[in-house]
Enzyme design. Structure first.
Site, PDB file in Angstrom:
ATOM      1  N   LYS A   1      82.727 101.748  33.419  1.00 32.88           N
ATOM      2  CA  LYS A   1      83.616 100.594  33.248  1.00 32.88           C
ATOM      3  C   LYS A   1      82.748  99.344  33.201  1.00 32.88           C
ATOM      4  CE  LYS A   1      87.793  98.265  34.785  1.00 32.88           C
ATOM      5  NZ  LYS A   1      87.361  96.959  34.338  1.00 32.88           N
TER       6      LYS A   1
ATOM      7  N   ARG B   1      87.137  92.490  26.366  1.00 35.01           N
ATOM      8  CA  ARG B   1      87.652  93.563  25.510  1.00 35.01           C
ATOM      9  C   ARG B   1      87.645  93.083  24.066  1.00 35.01           C
ATOM     10  NH1 ARG B   1      91.596  97.580  26.778  1.00 35.01           N
ATOM     11  NH2 ARG B   1      91.677  99.057  25.070  1.00 35.01           N
TER      12      ARG B   1
ATOM     13  N   ARG C   1      91.549  90.842  23.652  1.00 34.02           N
ATOM     14  CA  ARG C   1      92.705  91.509  24.223  1.00 34.02           C
ATOM     15  C   ARG C   1      93.975  90.690  24.041  1.00 34.02           C
ATOM     16  NH1 ARG C   1      92.476  93.369  30.382  1.00 34.02           N
ATOM     17  NH2 ARG C   1      94.655  93.001  30.836  1.00 34.02           N
TER      18      ARG C   1
HETATM   19  P1  AMP Z   1      91.488  95.709  33.946  1.00 32.66           P
HETATM   20  O1  AMP Z   1      91.157  94.507  33.101  1.00 32.66           O
HETATM   21  O2  AMP Z   1      90.990  95.586  35.357  1.00 32.66           O
HETATM   22  O3  AMP Z   1      92.916  96.139  33.808  1.00 32.66           O
HETATM   23  O4  AMP Z   1      90.655  96.950  33.353  1.00 32.66           O
HETATM   24  C1  AMP Z   1      90.829  97.417  32.066  1.00 32.66           C
HETATM   25  C2  AMP Z   1      89.770  96.809  31.176  1.00 32.66           C
HETATM   26  O5  AMP Z   1      88.490  97.368  31.449  1.00 32.66           O
HETATM   27  C3  AMP Z   1      89.957  97.088  29.714  1.00 32.66           C
HETATM   28  O6  AMP Z   1      90.911  96.236  29.142  1.00 32.66           O
HETATM   29  C4  AMP Z   1      88.574  96.842  29.163  1.00 32.66           C
HETATM   30  O7  AMP Z   1      88.430  95.460  28.875  1.00 32.66           O
HETATM   31  C5  AMP Z   1      87.654  97.139  30.327  1.00 32.66           C
HETATM   32  N1  AMP Z   1      86.794  98.327  30.124  1.00 32.66           N
HETATM   33  C6  AMP Z   1      85.507  98.403  30.487  1.00 32.66           C
HETATM   34  N2  AMP Z   1      84.998  99.587  30.202  1.00 32.66           N
HETATM   35  C7  AMP Z   1      85.964 100.332  29.621  1.00 32.66           C
HETATM   36  C8  AMP Z   1      86.042 101.660  29.096  1.00 32.66           C
HETATM   37  N3  AMP Z   1      84.999 102.490  29.140  1.00 32.66           N
HETATM   38  N4  AMP Z   1      87.232 102.061  28.581  1.00 32.66           N
HETATM   39  C9  AMP Z   1      88.301 101.240  28.544  1.00 32.66           C
HETATM   40  N5  AMP Z   1      88.280  99.985  29.032  1.00 32.66           N
HETATM   41  C10 AMP Z   1      87.127  99.519  29.565  1.00 32.66           C
END
Ligand code: AMP
Length: 570
Positions: free
Chosen positions: A249, A254, A269
């Protein structure tokens, strides 16, 4: 269709605060709109003759608009300025002056929606020598034929500030009621196209079937699939039937890449077009993506030149700028790590499984060193191995892991339990800022604390959860005050439920990420959500989140329950 029909509807919308009544006005307008006018009417309702993700400006400032009003009304520039001082809205100035036009025009055309749309849509395209005058003439042409009410909304549309209170979210329900289709189908069509004008046109011509036929379009951002949070590795394995793909992660921005022949676009995003901010990625992406047409999904991270390790999220944000892009490319180099594919040439892959998409992704991406690569991934089932992978990811500076269900399709715009975040950090909350209180002593003159709210999905209102005065640096307080003073209101916004007296209230649109020690039920301060936070602390602004994407009351309820369960275990 005559533009006056639209102007009359806008006038009513402007003066109707109630959500339900507003909704029925929009439904009524959509029902009266012929299918061939639908796209124009929907875009106009949202304020612009192009969808929100297109980062175009009319390039017409207040001074030029004033000139257009002068030309069309026959009044002098000082007359316009004087009235502007009194009423404070150039739309109203145009309305009033148009009502008592000095210029008597012998022959005027009745304005049509199409004519207004075309003239305003053309404005960004008018460039080169004499372009300012040609833009003014094009607006004056509309104003000359306008009724007073039409003039008001033509001017406001050119400025980009329609003031009728119609946000994108409202259109889902209005389109569903107007054409008698299910709101979820309308919403999904929007998730795929990010454009309610295309959605409304499809439904007006083909009903629900027409909507189901709508698919993703290369060049139009797709709402990205999102992840839920998991508390433990065991929970992940349980939800994913014992085995899943684990990816690093990354903590960045994004980014969805659209490639159409030579044209490469990057969308965030929030479906904003960021291509111009990352010119250093365009060529590498052209090389890296083998298909002629493709949509791929990934995370953009900044890399520390000295250590080669990823830099904190705040650093990547510094790349989001319109000026001095060249210097920042040098200072903050970025890499794009791809983790999904939605379209590859003629294959639309949203309904394919994760495994198939990953296979395709590896096939179509030729990594470009230091610029474009595919995210590290392992398919694992043993908790020890998962833990080892996660520790390694954190050690090299990433946030944790993302676990992905091997069978799951790409669910545009959805946050489901088929993508799970595994982070060792404290759980944070994304809350919306609705009020501010001035500080004392060292903080005098600045907002020293903010009141934050979560959205109640049932009523659509933002309900307060906490008042927070910690976690800000002196620099933060200064910057935030500057920003919030620009958008402050005297009384609470109509969508906000608040019982705390504030010095200023804000439109619910800025999201803070917050940490806290515990969620409390019935806290001391009267919060309309009935929840509160113990020791809340500000971490950062979530610039990548809209208010609708912040945590909801239901999220807080769920988190509260999980917290109580954890406490019971200790
Ligand atoms: P959150 O913003 O905390 O909801 O986490 C989801 C976000 O993690 C996604 O929208 C991506 O921007 C980010 N992300 C980072 N690495 C990945 C990955 N390997 N797959 C999907 N999302 C990822």
């Amino acid at each position: 269709m005559r533009y006056t029909t639209l102007a009359e509807a806008f006038e009513k919308l402007e003066h109707t605060p109630s959500y339900l009544e507003k909704n029925s006005l929009i439904v009524d307008l959509l029902k009266r709109t012929p299918a061939e006018e639908m796209e124009r009417v929907v875009l106009f309702l949202l304020g612009r003759p192009w969808p929100a993700y297109v980062s175009k400006e009319t390039g017409v400032g207040l001074q030029q608009l004033k000139k257009a009003i002068v030309q069309a009304s026959g009044y002098s520039p000082p007359d316009v300025d004087k009235l502007m001082k009194q009423v404070g809205d150039l739309g109203e100035v145009a309305e009033q002056l148009s009502a008592k036009k000095k210029q008597v025009t012998l022959f005027t055309e009745q304005l049509t929606v199409k004519k207004v749309f075309e003239n305003i849509k053309q404005l960004p395209e008018i460039t080169g020598e004499g372009s300012v005058d040609r833009k003014i003439a094009s607006i004056a042409e509309l104003l000359t034929s306008s009724t007073p009410l039409e003039a008001k909304f033509v001017v406001r549309t050119v400025i980009g500030d329609l003031r009728i209170g119609v946000a994108e979210g409202r259109l889902r329900d209005a389109i569903a009621s107007a054409f008698n289709v299910r709101p979820e189908v309308v919403e999904y069509a929007y998730m795929l196209t990010t454009d309610y004008s295309i959605v409304a046109k499809a439904v007006a011509t083909g009903g629900e079937k027409g909507l189901e036929k709508l698919g993703v379009i290369v060049g139009h951002p797709v709402n990205p699939m999102l992840a839920q949070r998991a508390e433990t590795i065991d929970e992940v394995l349980e939800r994913m039937k014992g085995k899943a793909a684990f990816e690093i992660k990354l903590d960045g921005i994004r980014v969805q890449v659209h490639k159409d022949g030579d044209k490469v676009s990057l969308f965030t995003r929030r479906m904003e077009d960021y291509t111009n901010m990352f010119p250093d990625l365009v060529d590498p992406l052209r090389q890296a993506l083998k298909p002629k047409r493709a949509i791929v999904d990934g995370e953009l991270v900044a890399i520390d030149k000295r250590t080669g390790k990823p830099m904190p999220f705040q650093e990547v944000l510094k790349r989001r700028r319109k000026y001095e892009i060249k210097q920042t490319i040098e200072q903050i180099p970025v890499e794009l790590h791809l983790f999904d594919v939605l379209v590859s040439n003629d294959s639309v892959m949203l309904d394919d499984s994760y495994v198939e998409r990953r296979k395709m992704l590896e096939k179509i991406v030729k990594p470009v060193k230091g610029k474009v690569m595919v995210v590290e991934q392992q398919v694992l089932s043993k908790p020890d191995e998962i833990k080892k992978f996660m520790n390694w990811a954190i050690e090299i500076g990433h946030e944790g892991l993302l676990a992905k269900d091997l069978e799951a399709s790409y669910r545009a715009g959805r946050r489901e339990f088929v993508w799970l975040k595994l982070k060792p950090m404290l759980e944070t909350l994304d809350l919306v800022v609705v009020g501010g209180l001035y500080g004392k002593g060292k903080r005098a003159g600045f907002f020293g604390s903010y009141v934050l709210a979560a959205r109640d999905e049932k009523s659509g209102k933002f309900k307060t959860v906490t008042k927070c005065g910690s976690g800000y640096t002196d620099e933060d307080l200064k910057e935030l005050t500057k920003m919030f003073e620009k958008i402050q209101l005297k009384k609470p916004h109509e969508d906000v439920d608040i019982e705390i007296d504030c010095d200023a209230y804000f439109e619910p649109k800025i999201v803070f990420e917050m940490v806290y020690e515990e969620i409390q039920k019935s806290p001391e301060l009267k919060h309309t959500s009935t929840f509160g936070l113990r020791f809340p602390r500000y971490i950062r602004i979530r610039e990548d989140r809209r208010a609708e994407e912040a945590n909801t009351i239901k999220d807080i309820e769920d988190m509260y329950e999980r917290q109580q369960k954890r406490k019971a275990k200790v």
